[in-house]
Scaffold this active site. Structure first.
Site, PDB file in Angstrom:
ATOM      1  N   CYS A  87       0.808  -1.227   0.000  1.00 27.22           N
ATOM      2  CA  CYS A  87       0.000   0.000   0.000  1.00 27.22           C
ATOM      3  C   CYS A  87       0.840   1.276   0.000  1.00 27.22           C
ATOM      4  O   CYS A  87       0.334   2.347  -0.322  1.00 27.22           O
ATOM      5  CB  CYS A  87      -0.923   0.030   1.216  1.00 27.22           C
ATOM      6  N   HIS A 348      -9.264   2.301  -2.767  1.00 23.88           N
ATOM      7  CA  HIS A 348      -7.861   2.041  -2.436  1.00 23.88           C
ATOM      8  C   HIS A 348      -7.204   1.142  -3.491  1.00 23.88           C
ATOM      9  O   HIS A 348      -7.046  -0.053  -3.276  1.00 23.88           O
ATOM     10  CB  HIS A 348      -7.819   1.395  -1.040  1.00 23.88           C
ATOM     11  N   CYS A 378      -0.631   3.188   6.100  1.00 27.79           N
ATOM     12  CA  CYS A 378      -0.185   1.919   6.669  1.00 27.79           C
ATOM     13  C   CYS A 378       0.121   0.977   5.508  1.00 27.79           C
ATOM     14  O   CYS A 378      -0.358   1.176   4.389  1.00 27.79           O
ATOM     15  CB  CYS A 378      -1.230   1.331   7.603  1.00 27.79           C
TER      16      CYS A 378
END
EC number: 2.3.1.9
Length: 392
Positions: A87, A348, A378
């Site tokens: 991510c 996302h 994160c």
């Protein structure tokens, strides 16, 4: 020497199987690269290198960042690097771009991320040797490579449950946070706040001209507290994390154009912001969602700032539970964090999100005249990434 970001663009974010579902990640990346060059007037041959995050590369072909560069019309002599920091890929790409410029290895760098979660393939492990007998199981590369903790063999949602348990964050608090994200994103979209940061993607149609995909389609304009409350726990029978208080599975790309402040002056380009500090840190994989805590503290320390100094923050909302856990640790209020909604509402696309939050941050900083900003995420596997920027 200091590093300036002189342009920042992204595609609109597509839903899983939605408007961008048939567009390969390198094409999404190429669209944004072209937009950055058009916006700044920088010549393609003057770009030193391209660094793009992409997590789900199975089936994408060799070096997808290089494919994006070629599709965007940059010279074949320009190198490209594809980066997988889960991510955090899209923001770590910006770190590496800044380092290359500071080291004198590059003059102008395009950095960001691209992802098509919709096009991630299923694979058949063991098939190379053949199956003499019995059944064989397909593996979803999206789930396996993007959403599963490699050390505990469980879904990212379980790490969110772990954070919720650690910090005593209940279902109602998570749902309220998620509703606020949806409402903020819906209001921002209606007010046209994302218009300047989005570059349209032309989506081919079976008949007629391509359609311009230019609006985030994952936002739930009709989200309600009752609707969120009705959703079942997604990862544990008695859990608190649901599809409604978690981020989505999405497609998109985002990138920024970086150079030294001296180079920007030379080219007559006004920086959107100057990079003041950055960090990549590690934490326990089981509670990966609190990664932004250590990354933020380290980035702010390098900038010589405190949390109180920040005017605006974009902190990726992988899950409401982790976003709330980070807020409890760092002590920041919702009045300056994700003011136009976050990943729970917008989506996302994992390889692109790191730069997406930065692009959104930079544009909102311009709009409200904010001086100091922070982007942070994160990272699955137990890390955090952050970048501190200041408007000149």
């Amino acid at each position: 020497m200091e590093v300036a970001i002189v342009a920042a663009q992204r595609t609109a974010i597509g839903s899983f199987g939605g408007g961008l579902a048939k567009i390969p990640a390198p094409e999404l990346g190429a669209t944004v690269i072209k937009a950055l060059l058009e916006k700044t007037g920088v010549k393609p041959e003057d770009v030193s290198e391209v660094i793009l995050g992409q997590v789900l590369t199975a089936g994408s072909g060799q070096n997808p960042a290089r494919q994006a560069l070629i599709k965007a019309g940059l010279p074949v002599t320009t190198p490209a690097t594809t980066l997988n920091v889960v991510c955090g890929s899209g923001l770590r790409a910006v770190h590496l771009a800044a380092q290359a410029i500071l080291a004198g290895d590059a003059d102008i760098v395009i950095a960001g991320g691209q992802e098509s979660m919709s096009l991630s393939p299923h694979i058949l492990p063991g098939s190379r040797d053949g199956f003499r007998m019995g059944n064989a199981q397909l593996v979803d590369t999206m789930v396996n490579d993007g959403l599963t903790d490699a050390y505990n063999a469980y879904h990212m949602g379980i790490t969110a449950e772990n954070v919720a348990a650690k910090y005593g964050i209940g279902r109602e608090e998570q749902d309220a946070f998620s509703l606020q994200s949806q409402q903020r994103a819906a209001a921002a979209q209606k007010a046209g706040k994302f218009r300047d940061e989005i570059v349209p993607v032309l989506v081919p149609q079976r008949k007629g001209d391509p359609l311009a995909f230019d609006a985030d389609e994952f936002i739930k304009h009709d989200a309600s507290a009752d609707g969120l409350a009705k959703l079942r726990p997604a990862f544990k029978k008695d859990g608190t994390v649901t599809a409604g208080n978690a981020s989505g599975i999405n497609d998109g790309a985002a990138a920024v154009l970086l150079m030294s402040t001296q180079k920007a002056d030379q080219l007559g380009l006004k920086p959107l912001a100057i990079i003041k500090g950055y960090a990549l840190t590690g934490c326990e994989p089981e509670i990966m969602g609190i990664g932004p805590v250590s990354a933020t503290r380290k980035a702010l320390s390098k900038a010589g700032w405190t949390v109180e100094d920040l005017d605006l923050v974009e902190a990726n909302e992988a899950f409401a539970a982790q976003a709330l856990g980070v807020a409890k640790e760092l002590g920041w209020g919702s009045d300056k964090v994700n003011v136009n909604g976050g990943a729970i509402a917008l989506g996302h696309p994992i390889g692109a999100s790191g730069c997406r939050v930065l692009v959104t941050l930079l544009h909102e900083m311009q709009r409200r005249g904010a001086k100091k900003g922070l982007a942070t995420l994160c990272i699955g596997g137990g890390m955090g990434v952050a970048l501190a920027v200041e408007r000149p």
